[in-house]
Design a protein around this motif. Structure first.
Motif, PDB file in Angstrom:
ATOM      1  N   LYS A 189       0.760  -1.142   0.113  1.00  0.00           N
ATOM      2  CA  LYS A 189       0.089   0.170   0.196  1.00  0.00           C
ATOM      3  C   LYS A 189       0.722   1.485   0.180  1.00  0.00           C
ATOM      4  CE  LYS A 189      -3.537  -1.983   2.897  1.00  0.00           C
ATOM      5  NZ  LYS A 189      -4.184  -1.966   4.019  1.00  0.00           N
ATOM      6  N   ASP A 217     -10.419   4.077  -0.831  1.00  0.00           N
ATOM      7  CA  ASP A 217     -11.095   3.178  -1.339  1.00  0.00           C
ATOM      8  C   ASP A 217     -10.315   2.297  -2.180  1.00  0.00           C
ATOM      9  OD1 ASP A 217     -13.104   4.544  -0.631  1.00  0.00           O
ATOM     10  OD2 ASP A 217     -13.466   5.618  -2.211  1.00  0.00           O
ATOM     11  N   GLY A 218      -9.038   1.924  -1.358  1.00  0.00           N
ATOM     12  CA  GLY A 218      -8.265   0.672  -2.080  1.00  0.00           C
ATOM     13  C   GLY A 218      -7.218   1.143  -3.377  1.00  0.00           C
ATOM     14  N   GLN A 245       0.918  -8.126   5.860  1.00  0.00           N
ATOM     15  CA  GLN A 245       0.510  -9.644   6.008  1.00  0.00           C
ATOM     16  C   GLN A 245      -1.237  -9.323   5.316  1.00  0.00           C
ATOM     17  OE1 GLN A 245       0.111 -10.883   9.721  1.00  0.00           O
ATOM     18  NE2 GLN A 245      -0.380 -12.902   9.121  1.00  0.00           N
ATOM     19  N   ILE A 270      -4.650 -10.575   5.657  1.00  0.00           N
ATOM     20  CA  ILE A 270      -5.375 -11.090   6.877  1.00  0.00           C
ATOM     21  C   ILE A 270      -6.759 -11.870   6.262  1.00  0.00           C
ATOM     22  CG2 ILE A 270      -6.712 -10.878   8.766  1.00  0.00           C
ATOM     23  CD1 ILE A 270      -3.689 -10.275   9.074  1.00  0.00           C
ATOM     24  N   GLU A 292     -15.234  -6.968   9.188  1.00  0.00           N
ATOM     25  CA  GLU A 292     -14.553  -6.009   9.244  1.00  0.00           C
ATOM     26  C   GLU A 292     -15.387  -5.011  10.272  1.00  0.00           C
ATOM     27  OE1 GLU A 292     -11.957  -4.035   6.338  1.00  0.00           O
ATOM     28  OE2 GLU A 292     -12.851  -5.467   5.015  1.00  0.00           O
ATOM     29  N   ASN A 323      -6.892  -1.899  11.321  1.00  0.00           N
ATOM     30  CA  ASN A 323      -6.471  -1.459   9.959  1.00  0.00           C
ATOM     31  C   ASN A 323      -5.879  -0.329   9.850  1.00  0.00           C
ATOM     32  OD1 ASN A 323      -6.114  -1.700   7.358  1.00  0.00           O
ATOM     33  ND2 ASN A 323      -8.252  -1.376   6.748  1.00  0.00           N
ATOM     34  N   GLU A 324      -6.617   0.719   9.863  1.00  0.00           N
ATOM     35  CA  GLU A 324      -6.247   2.122   9.821  1.00  0.00           C
ATOM     36  C   GLU A 324      -7.274   2.921  10.448  1.00  0.00           C
ATOM     37  OE1 GLU A 324      -6.605   3.615   5.729  1.00  0.00           O
ATOM     38  OE2 GLU A 324      -8.510   2.793   5.447  1.00  0.00           O
TER      39      GLU A 324
HETATM   40  N1  LIG Z   1      -3.797  -6.775   5.082  1.00  0.00           N
HETATM   41  C1  LIG Z   1      -5.107  -6.955   4.684  1.00  0.00           C
HETATM   42  N2  LIG Z   1      -5.632  -8.068   4.669  1.00  0.00           N
HETATM   43  C2  LIG Z   1      -6.982  -8.241   4.172  1.00  0.00           C
HETATM   44  N3  LIG Z   1      -7.916  -7.291   3.536  1.00  0.00           N
HETATM   45  C3  LIG Z   1      -7.155  -6.004   3.465  1.00  0.00           C
HETATM   46  C4  LIG Z   1      -5.676  -5.636   4.038  1.00  0.00           C
HETATM   47  N4  LIG Z   1      -5.510  -4.395   3.783  1.00  0.00           N
HETATM   48  C5  LIG Z   1      -6.790  -3.909   3.130  1.00  0.00           C
HETATM   49  N5  LIG Z   1      -7.460  -4.998   2.972  1.00  0.00           N
HETATM   50  C6  LIG Z   1      -9.024  -4.687   2.418  1.00  0.00           C
HETATM   51  O1  LIG Z   1      -8.935  -3.569   1.781  1.00  0.00           O
HETATM   52  C7  LIG Z   1     -10.021  -2.560   2.086  1.00  0.00           C
HETATM   53  C8  LIG Z   1      -9.214  -0.986   1.823  1.00  0.00           C
HETATM   54  O2  LIG Z   1      -7.961  -1.037   2.530  1.00  0.00           O
HETATM   55  P1  LIG Z   1      -7.539   0.150   3.610  1.00  0.00           P
HETATM   56  O3  LIG Z   1      -6.196  -0.104   4.124  1.00  0.00           O
HETATM   57  O4  LIG Z   1      -8.458   0.338   4.759  1.00  0.00           O
HETATM   58  O5  LIG Z   1      -7.454   1.045   2.482  1.00  0.00           O
HETATM   59  P2  LIG Z   1      -8.128   2.461   2.323  1.00  0.00           P
HETATM   60  O6  LIG Z   1      -7.426   3.500   2.697  1.00  0.00           O
HETATM   61  O7  LIG Z   1      -8.284   2.373   0.591  1.00  0.00           O
HETATM   62  O8  LIG Z   1      -9.540   2.415   2.913  1.00  0.00           O
HETATM   63  C9  LIG Z   1      -9.934  -3.060   3.530  1.00  0.00           C
HETATM   64  O9  LIG Z   1     -11.075  -2.559   4.297  1.00  0.00           O
HETATM   65  C10 LIG Z   1      -9.927  -4.517   3.342  1.00  0.00           C
HETATM   66  O10 LIG Z   1     -11.361  -5.053   3.046  1.00  0.00           O
END
Ligand SMILES: Nc1ncnc2c1ncn2[C@@H]1O[C@H](COP(=O)(O)OP(=O)(O)O)[C@@H](O)[C@H]1O
Ligand SMILES: [Mg+2]
Length: 383
Positions: free
Chosen positions: A145, A152-153, A181, A183, A188, A265-266
């Motif tokens: 990332k 939004d990914g 990693q 997951i 969520e 996550n964030e």
């Molecule tokens: N390490 C991870 N393992 C599994 N799914 C992930 C991971 N990182 C992101 N995702 C999936 O992608 C989505 C968006 O990632 P995120 O890091 O929240 O970025 P954004 O800033 O785009 O919201 C997450 O809500 C999850 O569904």
């Protein structure tokens, strides 16, 4: 000192979160000025004044600061220098140090792990050599990332075999990244909480978020999780806000692993798409709560009055024609929110709908039926 109705609130950013924040501020009797680099923004359309200028225009920022009583944000990627320019003239909440941390995934994760908060294993990657080391340590599958400006990914890619890592890094222009990693998720959830004057704290219950193509699709409130996980998620959110000594709103996105472990996550130090249900389903929405926190007013009641579900309306819904509004609105208990965006592009958040129900699942059934009705164009049967 409280900033009372009648005063002027300055908002940095002009998107839909700013629009809903502005509409709420107007209801509470405030004046609202927006500062954004874009013309014709969703928030600017409903504010008293919209200033258009780049975030490095110190003169325009100073004029904005002089005319408002407090500055808040609807978007966290505001340059810290701009926030510091403003802070010299007017209170800024959340404070610049909070945004500085949340703007960079590497800094955010380092801060969280220092607090002992559980995260997916990660490494900061700024070169091909670091990428290769990180890959060895984390293993596949993993996710690369960009450290900044992801939403939004966007700016992320899943790596299932090691040979995919370098092309993915190159596709991101070798910008600073985190490798984390991957997951296997049970689900969520997110928690939105507010911290006001004198450390007052108030949290909404965790909600469950379902994504499609990395974009939030549906939120169910409350999340169907144990009371223990619920308490743990709120305690972690509180710990983060207190460690930052922040004032404002914070959304913490969590993963729940298949063995029931909670991982952060964030963070987003602002209102969040997963909190839109609170407009209809609580006495004090996330937008009102942010205003109360930044204005130093007593925090509102975050209690869920009734289970709810929210579904996003993306630009894809416009791909054939204008959505069938009358059919969508014919569904009982469904509230429509449109953000006033002129152009519908696939994946662009154009609006959302919310339904209340006897359970989060019942509310989700209603909201999904309403969204399906919007996209079914029965040319000869328009209501
Ligand atoms: N390490 C991870 N393992 C599994 N799914 C992930 C991971 N990182 C992101 N995702 C999936 O992608 C989505 C968006 O990632 P995120 O890091 O929240 O970025 P954004 O800033 O785009 O919201 C997450 O809500 C999850 O569904
Ligand atoms: Mg996210």
């Amino acid at each position: 000192m409280s900033i009372l109705p009648g005063s002027t609130i300055g908002i940095l950013g002009g998107g839909q979160l700013g629009r809903m924040l502005t509409l709420t501020a107007k209801r509470l009797g405030y004046q609202v000025h927006i500062f954004s680099p874009d013309f014709d923004t969703p928030a600017g359309e409903v504010a008293d004044l919209a200033i258009t200028g780049p975030y490095n225009d110190t003169e325009a920022l100073s004029r904005f600061a002089q005319a408002v009583d407090v500055v808040t944000i609807e978007f966290e990627n505001i340059p810290v220098t701009a926030l510091k320019t403003l802070e010299a003239q007017v209170p800024v909440y959340p404070q610049p140090h909070v945004l500085e941390m949340a703007q960079h995934r590497g800094r955010e994760k380092a801060f969280l792990s220092q607090l002992g908060i559980p995260l997916a294993a990660f490494r900061v990657v700024a070169s091909e050599a670091e990428l290769s080391d990180a890959l060895t340590e984390i293993g596949c599958p993993c996710v690369l990332k960009t450290a900044g400006f992801g939403y939004d990914g966007k700016g992320q890619s899943k790596i299932t075999t090691p040979d995919q890592a370098l092309p993915a890094f190159n596709a991101l222009q070798q910008a600073p990244c985190t490798l984390e990693q991957f997951i296997t998720l049970d689900r969520e959830i997110s928690v939105i909480a507010a911290r006001g004057a004198n450390g007052a704290f108030s949290a909404y219950r965790p909600v469950e978020n379902q994504h499609q193509n990395h974009i939030l699709d549906v939120t169910l409130a409350p999340a169907s999780i144990s009371a223990e996980l619920e308490a743990q998620a709120i305690a972690i959110t509180r710990q983060i806000m207190e460690a930052l000594d922040m004032r404002g709103l914070l959304c913490v996105e969590f993963f729940i692993t298949q063995d029931g472990q909670l991982l952060v996550n964030e963070l987003a130090p602002r209102t969040h798409n997963s909190g839109h249900y609170s407009i209809e389903a609580t006495a004090c929405s996330q937008f009102e709560q942010q205003l109360r926190a930044v204005c130093g007013l007593p925090l509102g009641n975050p209690e869920l009055i009734k289970p709810a579900a929210m579904a996003n309306l993306l630009g894809d819904l416009w791909s054939n024609d204008e959505p069938h509004w009358a059919a969508g609105l014919a569904q009982a208990d469904v509230s429509l929110h449109l953000y006033g965006k002129k152009e519908a592009r696939p994946g662009r958040k154009m609006g959302h709908i919310t339904a209340l129900g006897s359970s989060p699942e019942a509310a989700a059934t209603k909201v999904l039926a309403a969204r399906s009705a919007l996209s079914v164009i029965l040319k000869n049967q328009q209501i």
